[in-house]
Write an enzyme that holds these catalytic residues in place. Structure first.
Site, PDB file in Angstrom:
ATOM      1  CG  ASP A 161      -1.735   1.200   1.414  1.00  0.00           C
ATOM      2  OD1 ASP A 161      -2.278   1.680   0.403  1.00  0.00           O
ATOM      3  OD2 ASP A 161      -1.836   1.701   2.551  1.00  0.00           O
ATOM      4  CG  ASP A 191      -2.159   7.441   0.671  1.00  0.00           C
ATOM      5  OD1 ASP A 191      -1.262   7.449  -0.195  1.00  0.00           O
ATOM      6  OD2 ASP A 191      -3.196   8.126   0.582  1.00  0.00           O
ATOM      7  CG  ASN A 242      -8.077   0.482   1.660  1.00  0.00           C
ATOM      8  OD1 ASN A 242      -7.296   0.398   2.602  1.00  0.00           O
ATOM      9  ND2 ASN A 242      -7.938   1.369   0.687  1.00  0.00           N
ATOM     10  CB  SER A 297      -2.077   3.787  -4.028  1.00  0.00           C
ATOM     11  OG  SER A 297      -2.533   4.899  -3.292  1.00  0.00           O
ATOM     12  N   GLY A 298      -5.180   3.318  -3.114  1.00  0.00           N
ATOM     13  CA  GLY A 298      -6.469   3.957  -3.304  1.00  0.00           C
ATOM     14  C   GLY A 298      -6.307   5.434  -3.582  1.00  0.00           C
TER      15      GLY A 298
END
Length: 406
Positions: A193, A195, A352, A281-282
């Site tokens: 991930d 962030d 998530n 990444s979101g």
């Protein structure tokens, strides 16, 4: 080509265990073997460790022919050791080391900055309680965390992992359990991930700072945390608040991004060892593309902010990267890299990330929310991303020797 003759099994042969301990100095190992060589013995096993300048050297050898020769060997070893201030112990027995039990694992334990004796005792007791035997212990790192690895046999990894996860939570240490075998150092894939994992920041918040809408973004995030919005809804609501921003803000946000301590060391080391490394990444490709170039990543995927006529439209375009999307991308990257999922590592901090963490061979919750720590294979709760290397059996000394520390 001739085939070498198989040696006679040692199961019932007389053997001697020669133990030397005392202050370390150059030449001890060479001197002991020179002494033993005079009696024509064969070496079966060797173990040596130096701790705070004190050496412990154990050598398992075949018994010399004739009882008088054994007595002479004992006397000679003691005579050799005495001038060096070393102590010697020689134990008679039969055969080699006992076979290791089926079911083998590497158990890595992290303490910050030190590892408490009580926590170590609890982990060792939990291993025994699960039916495992500790065959070997060694240190992987001493700074900025203490990392030790237990080689365990006699219990399946799948059985041992949940037992130690419970004890780790009670003892306040991080514990990772991975299966032993050649695949541990095989070419693998690590996907992170971005962030609050690869970087210290939340990218949407950096963009919000330039749009003067931090409070509104925070409120949408809070609603999502309360379960009032799913990820897609919260993403669209937050991105809509960025509508009208000049596209030049992307460069400003990129300049604000701060790598997590140890991130560069982690990626450099993995790449040097032949791993492939990617991020999902979101957040937004406008940032992850820069990280991919800066860190020489093999894969990167994120949502994309739409830009029209030099301004953000408040919309995202392309494939949605949400909870399910991250797991889907892990599988896609693994297929492209030619790596089975069992040899992948996923690292993340949020809910998530859970599907991705559970799909990987090893899912690491990095400074994560409690729900993520409980569901992941293992957790790391120190602020240094390169501690993940220790979970893979890579010591800090190896990283230092290769000049890869950031």
């Amino acid at each position: 080509m001739s085939t070498p003759q198989a040696t006679r099994p040692l199961d019932d042969q007389p053997t001697l265990l020669v133990k030397i301990f005392g202050k370390d100095r150059p030449g001890i190992t060479a001197g002991l073997f020179e002494t033993l060589a005079a009696y024509g013995v064969d070496v079966i096993d060797i173990e040596q460790v130096v701790t705070r300048g004190r050496i412990t050297l154990c050598v398992l050898v075949t018994q010399p022919q004739g009882p008088e020769h054994e007595g002479a060997l004992r006397a000679t070893v003691h005579s050799w050791a005495e001038p060096f201030g070393l102590e010697a112990e020689i134990i008679s027995g039969r055969g080699d080391n006992r076979p290791r039990g089926r079911g083998r694992s590497h158990v890595t334990v992290l303490g910050q900055p030190l590892l408490a004796a009580d926590a170590t005792s609890r982990i060792a007791s939990a291993i025994a309680g699960a039916g495992g035997n500790i065959d070997r212990i060694f240190r992987l790192a001493k700074y900025p965390v203490t990392a030790v690895e237990f080689d365990v046999s006699g219990v399946d990894t799948a059985t041992l992992r949940p037992e130690l996860a419970l004890e780790a939570a009670r003892s306040g240490v991080d514990v990772a359990v991975v299966g032993a075998g050649l695949q541990r150092r095989a070419q693998r894939l690590v996907v992170m991930d971005v962030d609050s994992t690869l970087i210290q920041d939340e990218v949407i918040e950096l963009f919000a700072g330039h749009a003067d809408c931090e409070a509104q973004v925070a409120e949408v995030t809070a609603r999502a945390m309360r379960g009032e919005l799913d990820f897609a809804q919260s993403l669209h609501a937050r991105v809509e608040l960025l509508k009208g921003l000049d596209a030049s803000v992307v460069d400003k946000v990129r300049a604000q991004v701060r790598l997590t301590p140890g991130a560069r060391t982690l990626v450099r080391t993995l790449k040097r060892l032949g791993f492939q490394v990617g991020v999902v990444s979101g957040g937004f490709t406008q940032v992850t593309d820069g990280l991919r170039e800066e860190l020489n990543l093999d894969f990167a995927a994120a949502n994309t902010l739409e830009v029209v006529d030099g301004r953000l439209t408040g919309r995202v375009v392309g494939e949605m990267v949400d909870r399910a999307g991250k797991a889907r991308l892990l599988r896609r990257f693994a297929e492209q890299a030619g790596v089975p999922l069992s040899q992948t590592v996923a690292i993340g901090d949020g809910a998530n990330d859970l599907d991705m963490l559970n799909a990987a061979g090893l899912g690491v919750a990095f400074n994560a929310k409690p729900v993520v720590r409980e569901a992941a294979h293992t957790s790391v709760n120190v602020p240094f991303l390169d501690t993940v290397l220790y979970l893979l059996g890579i010591s800090r000394e190896e990283v230092e020797a290769a000049g890869l520390l950031d």
